[in-house]
Write a protein that holds these residues in place. Structure first.
Motif, PDB file in Angstrom:
ATOM      1  N   ALA A  15     114.952  68.235 -70.542  1.00 59.20           N
ATOM      2  CA  ALA A  15     114.785  67.074 -71.420  1.00 59.20           C
ATOM      3  C   ALA A  15     116.083  66.302 -71.633  1.00 59.20           C
ATOM      4  CB  ALA A  15     114.207  67.509 -72.765  1.00 59.20           C
ATOM      5  N   GLU A  16     117.199  66.892 -71.238  1.00 56.07           N
ATOM      6  CA  GLU A  16     118.505  66.244 -71.414  1.00 56.07           C
ATOM      7  C   GLU A  16     118.840  65.265 -70.294  1.00 56.07           C
ATOM      8  OE1 GLU A  16     121.425  69.349 -71.812  1.00 56.07           O
ATOM      9  OE2 GLU A  16     120.224  70.399 -73.316  1.00 56.07           O
ATOM     10  N   VAL A  17     118.044  65.236 -69.225  1.00 55.06           N
ATOM     11  CA  VAL A  17     118.395  64.389 -68.085  1.00 55.06           C
ATOM     12  C   VAL A  17     117.403  63.236 -67.919  1.00 55.06           C
ATOM     13  CG1 VAL A  17     119.636  66.201 -66.847  1.00 55.06           C
ATOM     14  CG2 VAL A  17     117.210  65.935 -66.476  1.00 55.06           C
ATOM     15  N   PRO A  18     117.909  62.092 -67.490  1.00 56.98           N
ATOM     16  CA  PRO A  18     117.041  60.927 -67.294  1.00 56.98           C
ATOM     17  C   PRO A  18     115.983  61.182 -66.222  1.00 56.98           C
ATOM     18  CG  PRO A  18     119.368  60.296 -67.208  1.00 56.98           C
ATOM     19  CD  PRO A  18     119.316  61.793 -67.210  1.00 56.98           C
ATOM     20  N   GLY A  19     114.810  60.623 -66.435  1.00 57.35           N
ATOM     21  CA  GLY A  19     113.758  60.670 -65.436  1.00 57.35           C
ATOM     22  C   GLY A  19     112.839  61.868 -65.518  1.00 57.35           C
ATOM     23  N   TYR A  20     113.165  62.851 -66.357  1.00 49.81           N
ATOM     24  CA  TYR A  20     112.316  64.036 -66.505  1.00 49.81           C
ATOM     25  C   TYR A  20     111.087  63.679 -67.334  1.00 49.81           C
ATOM     26  CZ  TYR A  20     110.585  68.263 -68.745  1.00 49.81           C
ATOM     27  OH  TYR A  20     109.776  69.252 -69.244  1.00 49.81           O
ATOM     28  N   LEU A  21     109.906  64.153 -66.885  1.00 47.14           N
ATOM     29  CA  LEU A  21     108.668  63.862 -67.602  1.00 47.14           C
ATOM     30  C   LEU A  21     107.974  65.113 -68.143  1.00 47.14           C
ATOM     31  CD1 LEU A  21     107.238  61.148 -65.172  1.00 47.14           C
ATOM     32  CD2 LEU A  21     108.393  60.789 -67.374  1.00 47.14           C
ATOM     33  N   GLU A  22     107.787  66.157 -67.300  1.00 43.77           N
ATOM     34  CA  GLU A  22     107.039  67.343 -67.723  1.00 43.77           C
ATOM     35  C   GLU A  22     107.449  68.564 -66.928  1.00 43.77           C
ATOM     36  OE1 GLU A  22     102.770  67.027 -67.446  1.00 43.77           O
ATOM     37  OE2 GLU A  22     102.758  65.057 -68.385  1.00 43.77           O
ATOM     38  N   PHE A  23     107.231  69.742 -67.534  1.00 45.66           N
ATOM     39  CA  PHE A  23     107.420  71.028 -66.860  1.00 45.66           C
ATOM     40  C   PHE A  23     106.208  71.904 -67.131  1.00 45.66           C
ATOM     41  CE2 PHE A  23     108.431  75.537 -67.213  1.00 45.66           C
ATOM     42  CZ  PHE A  23     108.961  75.793 -65.968  1.00 45.66           C
ATOM     43  N   HIS A  24     105.802  72.658 -66.109  1.00 44.55           N
ATOM     44  CA  HIS A  24     104.738  73.651 -66.251  1.00 44.55           C
ATOM     45  C   HIS A  24     105.109  74.871 -65.420  1.00 44.55           C
ATOM     46  CE1 HIS A  24     101.988  70.601 -67.908  1.00 44.55           C
ATOM     47  NE2 HIS A  24     102.538  69.805 -67.014  1.00 44.55           N
ATOM     48  N   MET A  25     104.868  76.059 -65.979  1.00 45.57           N
ATOM     49  CA  MET A  25     104.947  77.289 -65.183  1.00 45.57           C
ATOM     50  C   MET A  25     103.504  77.735 -64.982  1.00 45.57           C
ATOM     51  SD  MET A  25     106.355  79.658 -63.437  1.00 45.57           S
ATOM     52  CE  MET A  25     108.108  79.453 -63.670  1.00 45.57           C
ATOM     53  N   LEU A  26     103.119  77.877 -63.746  1.00 43.88           N
ATOM     54  CA  LEU A  26     101.738  78.177 -63.393  1.00 43.88           C
ATOM     55  C   LEU A  26     101.606  79.606 -62.882  1.00 43.88           C
ATOM     56  CD1 LEU A  26     101.183  74.915 -61.320  1.00 43.88           C
ATOM     57  CD2 LEU A  26     100.780  75.243 -63.766  1.00 43.88           C
ATOM     58  N   LYS A  27     100.538  80.282 -63.287  1.00 40.48           N
ATOM     59  CA  LYS A  27     100.240  81.619 -62.783  1.00 40.48           C
ATOM     60  C   LYS A  27      99.015  81.497 -61.893  1.00 40.48           C
ATOM     61  CE  LYS A  27      99.447  86.396 -64.214  1.00 40.48           C
ATOM     62  NZ  LYS A  27      99.371  87.313 -65.383  1.00 40.48           N
ATOM     63  N   GLY A  28      99.169  81.943 -60.652  1.00 41.56           N
ATOM     64  CA  GLY A  28      98.101  81.801 -59.689  1.00 41.56           C
ATOM     65  C   GLY A  28      97.401  83.113 -59.390  1.00 41.56           C
TER      66      GLY A  28
END
Length: 115
Positions: free
Chosen positions: A30-43
């Protein structure tokens, strides 16, 4: 938009340690420009691993590339070596990057500027 993903193949029995490691990790995105979202996915689980994928959404590929060269990136990955032996993987993370060519929201509206 740009999606950056890393796939992790975690050896059975190490799933909880892997998830705990990520849950306790300090986020710096969240500290850097251009970041929108993060997800960790379990498959799905296979005989020899459980598949996980980290998924970040960026405004542009250039924003993602700037993140990988930033102080925040170095800080976020500084303690990666401390988890050796706590989690076992079949191999190192596999990176995949995708340029978004169509983006549609929950109402079926497509973003006009998705290229």
């Amino acid at each position: 938009m740009y999606i950056a993903m890393n796939r992790f193949r975690v050896v059975p029995g190490f799933e909880q340690a892997f998830e705990d490691m990520w849950k306790s990790r300090q986020g710096r995105l969240a500290e850097v420009p251009g970041y929108l979202e993060f997800h960790m996915l379990k498959g799905p689980k296979a005989d020899d691993h459980t598949l996980y994928a980290s998924h970040t959404l960026w405004e542009t590929v250039e924003h993602f590339q700037a993140w990988t060269k930033s102080e925040q990136f170095r800080a976020a990955h500084a303690n990666a070596g401390q988890n050796r032996g706590k989690v076992e993987y079949l191999s190192g993370p596999q990176f995949e990057g995708f340029e978004v060519i169509i983006s549609e929201d929950k109402n079926g509206v497509r973003a006009a500027d998705a290229a």
